[in-house]
Design an enzyme around this catalytic site. Structure first.
Site, PDB file in Angstrom:
ATOM      1  CG  HIS A 148       4.066  -1.032   2.676  1.00 18.35           C
ATOM      2  ND1 HIS A 148       2.706  -1.259   2.559  1.00 18.35           N
ATOM      3  CD2 HIS A 148       4.652  -2.114   2.120  1.00 18.35           C
ATOM      4  CE1 HIS A 148       2.497  -2.415   1.933  1.00 18.35           C
ATOM      5  NE2 HIS A 148       3.676  -2.952   1.679  1.00 18.35           N
TER       6      HIS A 148
ATOM      7  CB  CYS B  62      23.097  12.792  -1.273  1.00 23.73           C
ATOM      8  SG  CYS B  62      22.194  13.630   0.050  1.00 23.73           S
TER       9      CYS B  62
ATOM     10  CB  CYS C 105      18.747  17.222   0.269  1.00 19.91           C
ATOM     11  SG  CYS C 105      20.148  16.466   1.105  1.00 19.91           S
TER      12      CYS C 105
ATOM     13  CB  CYS D  42      23.066  17.204  -2.135  1.00 21.05           C
ATOM     14  SG  CYS D  42      21.469  16.394  -2.390  1.00 21.05           S
TER      15      CYS D  42
ATOM     16  CB  THR E 162      -4.117  -6.105   6.033  1.00 25.59           C
ATOM     17  OG1 THR E 162      -3.672  -6.043   4.671  1.00 25.59           O
ATOM     18  CG2 THR E 162      -3.873  -7.495   6.573  1.00 25.59           C
ATOM     19  CB  SER E 163      -7.742  -5.438   1.794  1.00 22.62           C
ATOM     20  OG  SER E 163      -6.554  -4.842   1.264  1.00 22.62           O
TER      21      SER E 163
HETATM   22  N1  APR Z   1     -10.664  -2.879  12.428  1.00 22.07           N
HETATM   23  C1  APR Z   1     -10.085  -3.874  11.702  1.00 22.07           C
HETATM   24  N2  APR Z   1     -10.055  -3.898  10.353  1.00 22.07           N
HETATM   25  C2  APR Z   1     -10.658  -2.878   9.711  1.00 22.07           C
HETATM   26  C3  APR Z   1     -11.286  -1.808  10.389  1.00 22.07           C
HETATM   27  C4  APR Z   1     -11.272  -1.840  11.806  1.00 22.07           C
HETATM   28  N3  APR Z   1     -11.855  -0.878  12.532  1.00 22.07           N
HETATM   29  N4  APR Z   1     -11.790  -0.946   9.450  1.00 22.07           N
HETATM   30  C5  APR Z   1     -11.475  -1.466   8.245  1.00 22.07           C
HETATM   31  N5  APR Z   1     -10.814  -2.621   8.401  1.00 22.07           N
HETATM   32  C6  APR Z   1     -10.277  -3.514   7.373  1.00 22.07           C
HETATM   33  C7  APR Z   1     -11.011  -3.470   6.057  1.00 22.07           C
HETATM   34  O1  APR Z   1     -12.081  -4.412   6.045  1.00 22.07           O
HETATM   35  C8  APR Z   1      -9.904  -3.875   5.081  1.00 22.07           C
HETATM   36  O2  APR Z   1      -9.860  -5.287   4.926  1.00 22.07           O
HETATM   37  O3  APR Z   1      -8.967  -3.066   7.099  1.00 22.07           O
HETATM   38  C9  APR Z   1      -8.620  -3.406   5.771  1.00 22.07           C
HETATM   39  C10 APR Z   1      -7.993  -2.200   5.114  1.00 22.07           C
HETATM   40  O4  APR Z   1      -7.598  -2.597   3.827  1.00 22.07           O
HETATM   41  P1  APR Z   1      -6.800  -1.555   2.907  1.00 22.07           P
HETATM   42  O5  APR Z   1      -7.493  -0.242   2.956  1.00 22.07           O
HETATM   43  O6  APR Z   1      -6.572  -2.235   1.605  1.00 22.07           O
HETATM   44  O7  APR Z   1      -5.418  -1.351   3.679  1.00 22.07           O
HETATM   45  P2  APR Z   1      -4.151  -2.308   3.666  1.00 22.07           P
HETATM   46  O8  APR Z   1      -4.556  -3.740   3.590  1.00 22.07           O
HETATM   47  O9  APR Z   1      -3.292  -1.904   4.803  1.00 22.07           O
HETATM   48  O10 APR Z   1      -3.428  -1.878   2.298  1.00 22.07           O
HETATM   49  C11 APR Z   1      -2.157  -2.427   2.054  1.00 22.07           C
HETATM   50  O11 APR Z   1      -1.988  -0.899   0.180  1.00 22.07           O
HETATM   51  O12 APR Z   1      -2.203   1.202  -0.749  1.00 22.07           O
HETATM   52  C12 APR Z   1      -1.312   0.309  -0.179  1.00 22.07           C
HETATM   53  O13 APR Z   1       0.674   0.927   0.894  1.00 22.07           O
HETATM   54  C13 APR Z   1      -0.707   0.880   1.078  1.00 22.07           C
HETATM   55  O14 APR Z   1       0.050  -0.334   3.037  1.00 22.07           O
HETATM   56  C14 APR Z   1      -1.065  -0.138   2.158  1.00 22.07           C
HETATM   57  C15 APR Z   1      -1.348  -1.387   1.344  1.00 22.07           C
END
Ligand code: APR
Length: 244
Positions: free
Chosen positions: A116, A127, A145, A148, A186-187
């Protein structure tokens, strides 16, 4: 003992992929996007993180990124960032991150695919000019920039924009070929990053998840550590150091 299983799995693996999201940086003081206190609880992504929002009000979008840059500039990598960098020194490991905070590189990771983009990189909307800009706060909003005089924008992927082709292709190929896929913080709700662990599963990789909350992957992962990233790193290192 699941951590022992993971240490053994890492020892015998040939190529490892680690996928991280905002959760790994949460304990470094950087807000996540979803869930309690998430950025999208307070701000509307469609007003701040889309090409249309930038077109309509570049000053507002840059004020928001200026605010995020100030938070990220104060953040330090935590033990989980460092653990991944340590593992990279011992094993064939590629890190794929959705994060734009640059903390993995600061922790010493080198083989990184930034799906990302990176908040410290800016690019011209007119540019091909690109630069690393670490001014906190920014000297002018919106920045112009130097070549440009077009508007500069954050070199990050906004909603509605494609991911960088090369990075995405590499990420998908590595996810299909690895024998161990570890997902941290990550969610998995944002595509195409959210599909990578399932590509690994389909190709019979051993899949591990670290997250204090359940996600769509948790029931299908071979190992699910329902805990925060730093706790996982501490407990993993205890077992890893004892064994090796
Ligand atoms: N350790 C591990 N996981 C954690 C912690 C922690 N201390 N705290 C929160 N989490 C988990 C949450 O349970 C959730 O599942 O991290 C996850 C965060 O999820 P999001 O906030 O959705 O973040 P992410 O998955 O990175 O989002 C993906 O969405 O908005 C876009 O570009 C943005 O890169 C991002 C993308």
């Amino acid at each position: 003992m699941e951590l022992l299983d993971l240490v053994k799995k890492i020892e015998e693996s040939k190529n490892i992929v680690v996928l991280t999201g905002a959760g790994i940086s949460h304990e470094s003081g950087i807000p996540t996007f979803r869930g309690k206190d998430g950025l999208w609880e307070k701000y509307k992504p469609e007003e701040l993180a889309t090409p249309w929002a930038f077109e309509k009000n570049p000053k507002l979008v840059w004020e928001w990124y200026n605010y995020r840059r100030e938070i990220i500039a104060k953040a330090k990598p935590n033990e989980c960032h460092y653990l991944i960098a340590e593992l990279e020194k011992e094993k064939d490991l590629t890190l794929i991150t959705q994060n734009i905070d640059g903390l993995h590189e600061l922790a010493g990771s080198r083989d990184i695919i930034e799906l990302h983009g990176n908040i410290w990189r800016v690019k011209c909307t007119k540019c091909s000019y690109k630069e690393i800009n670490r001014d906190v706060p920014l000297k002018e909003i919106p920045p112009k920039c130097p070549k440009c005089v077009g508007l500069l924008r954050p070199d990050v992927v906004w909603f509605g924009e494609p991911l960088p082709t090369e990075e995405l292709n590499d990420a998908m190929e590595l996810s299909a070929k690895c024998d161990l896929f570890i997902v941290i913080g990550t969610s998995l709700v944002v595509q195409p990053a959210g599909s990578l662990p399932f590509i690994a599963l389909e190709n019979r990789a051993f899949v591990v998840e670290v997250n204090p909350e359940e996600t769509i992957l948790s029931q299908r992962a071979h190992l699910f550590f329902k805990m925060k990233a730093v706790e996982f790193a501490r407990r993993f290192k205890e077992v890893w150091k004892e064994l090796c």
